[in-house]
Design an enzyme around this catalytic site. Structure first.
Site, PDB file in Angstrom:
ATOM      1  N   CYS A  15      -0.497   4.021   2.223  1.00  0.00           N
ATOM      2  CA  CYS A  15      -0.291   3.854   3.716  1.00  0.00           C
ATOM      3  C   CYS A  15       1.103   4.182   3.982  1.00  0.00           C
ATOM      4  CB  CYS A  15      -0.714   2.639   4.020  1.00  0.00           C
ATOM      5  SG  CYS A  15      -2.048   1.831   3.465  1.00  0.00           S
ATOM      6  N   ASP A  16       2.078   3.775   3.184  1.00  0.00           N
ATOM      7  CA  ASP A  16       3.531   3.709   3.795  1.00  0.00           C
ATOM      8  C   ASP A  16       4.524   4.578   2.899  1.00  0.00           C
ATOM      9  OD1 ASP A  16       2.703   1.747   5.483  1.00  0.00           O
ATOM     10  OD2 ASP A  16       3.032   0.165   4.005  1.00  0.00           O
ATOM     11  N   CYS A  75       0.719  -1.187   0.087  1.00  0.00           N
ATOM     12  CA  CYS A  75       0.147  -0.086  -0.007  1.00  0.00           C
ATOM     13  C   CYS A  75       0.606   1.282  -0.046  1.00  0.00           C
ATOM     14  CB  CYS A  75      -0.828   0.080   1.214  1.00  0.00           C
ATOM     15  SG  CYS A  75      -2.007   1.419   1.314  1.00  0.00           S
TER      16      CYS A  75
END
Ligand code: NAP
Length: 304
Positions: free
Chosen positions: A134-135, A131
């Site tokens: 997300c990261d 992701c």
């Protein structure tokens, strides 16, 4: 007894819920955590019609959920343990008890596919990610590798250039699968280097990712690329655990349906990414969700 239970709260499930609620069916949507599905992992959605400037994945799903709930859709967080499906009786076994329903729409979606190489599992969450939204922000001014050549890989590689100083896009062939527009953007982005005809063979590092081992599939040459992060976008596996052995699936495990989203068991419908089909998009999931709800309503009318 419910008229309809929808399992999964992505675009297909929420649209089915919206239509079913407007048809005044006694409907329950069950989702493991909260609705939204994979779109929540997308930073900006730019090919869903009606949003010429694009819209964040989170906002789009929040709007879909609120719209369905405004018409009375009930959403519950439930872990589903088992489904009992027969033409006469449909039962959903959850962590909080059993529920009987007259019809079902399955919209459980799909999960990112893993590389299944050494080091991937051990370093997941420690530099290996599925992701970018997300990261990605953890990789400001650092170097990352993206694996894959489809829409997701190219889109996420482009997104990662906002943070990383360099993005290596590793693809197993000499031609990308992604849409032309995305390809053009990737070729024009100076921070992206494409590594053709190459597969990853090992993720290296002790407490975090330090490098990735690569193999050129044409020459057989093995090399090592020093990176801080490995982002894997090589497609999706259907979330079919609950229906294996109960419904007809295609060779890749996706649920097969007819044009009305009817599966091999009467009264059980499927829509969205879990379904066997050509194109997995928010726009296709939404249309299938609407069709499934309409078909379920017809099925219920014919039952009585
Ligand atoms: P995909 O289209 O199935 O592409 C997967 C990519 O990973 C392919 O390039 C494939 O290589 C490669 N791959 C597969 N297994 C591999 C392995 N074991 N090792 C190395 N590489 C591997 O998956 P996706 O990009 O996630 O897209 C899924 C669906 O969502 C598609 O229908 C796509 O159009 C849609 N989508 C659309 C958008 C958008 O419209 N903006 C965004 C994201 C996703 P090969 O090319 O050699 O097979």
């Amino acid at each position: 007894m419910e008229d309809l239970i929808i399992i999964g709260g992505g675009p297909a499930g929420l649209t089915a819920g919206l239509y079913a609620a407007r048809s005044r069916l006694k409907t329950l949507l069950m989702e493991r955590l909260s609705p939204g599905g994979q779109v929540l992992l997308t930073d900006t959605v730019e090919n869903y019609p009606g949003f010429p400037e694009g819209i964040s994945g989170f906002e789009l799903m929040d709007r879909m959920r609120r719209q369905a709930e405004n018409f009375g859709l009930e959403v519950q967080s439930r872990d589903i343990i088992q489904l009992l499906l027969s033409p006469d009786k449909k039962e959903v076994v959850t962590d909080k008890g059993r529920l009987e329903t007259r019809s079902l729409i399955l919209t459980m979606g799909a999960t990112p596919r893993k590389l299944a190489i050494d080091g991937e599992k051990r370093l997941t969450g420690k530099g290996v990610s599925y992701c970018a939204t997300c990261d990605g922000p953890f990789y400001r001014d650092r170097e990352v590798v993206v694996i894959g050549g489809g829409d997701t890989a190219v889109e996420e590689a482009l997104y990662l250039t906002r943070f990383a100083k360099k993005v290596h896009l590793v693809h197993r062939r000499d031609e990308l699968r992604a849409a032309r527009l995305l390809q053009e953007r990737a070729f024009a982005q100076e921070k992206i280097t494409i590594v053709w005809d190459t597969i990853p063979t090992r993720v290296l590092g002790n407490t975090g990712v330090e490098a990735i081992e690569l193999k050129n599939v044409k020459s057989g040459d093995v090399s090592r690329l020093e990176v801080d992060g490995v982002f894997v976008f090589i497609g999706y596996n259907p979330n079919n655990e609950l229906v294996k052995g109960l419904l007809e699936l295609d060779s890749a495990g996706f649920v097969t349906t007819d044009n009305d989203m009817q599966t091999s068991v009467p009264g059980v419908f499927a829509a969205g990414d879990i379904r066997s089909k050509l194109l997995r998009q928010i726009s296709t999931a939404v249309g299938e969700g609407a069709t499934a709800a309409f078909a379920a309503e017809r099925y219920l009318e014919n039952m009585t």
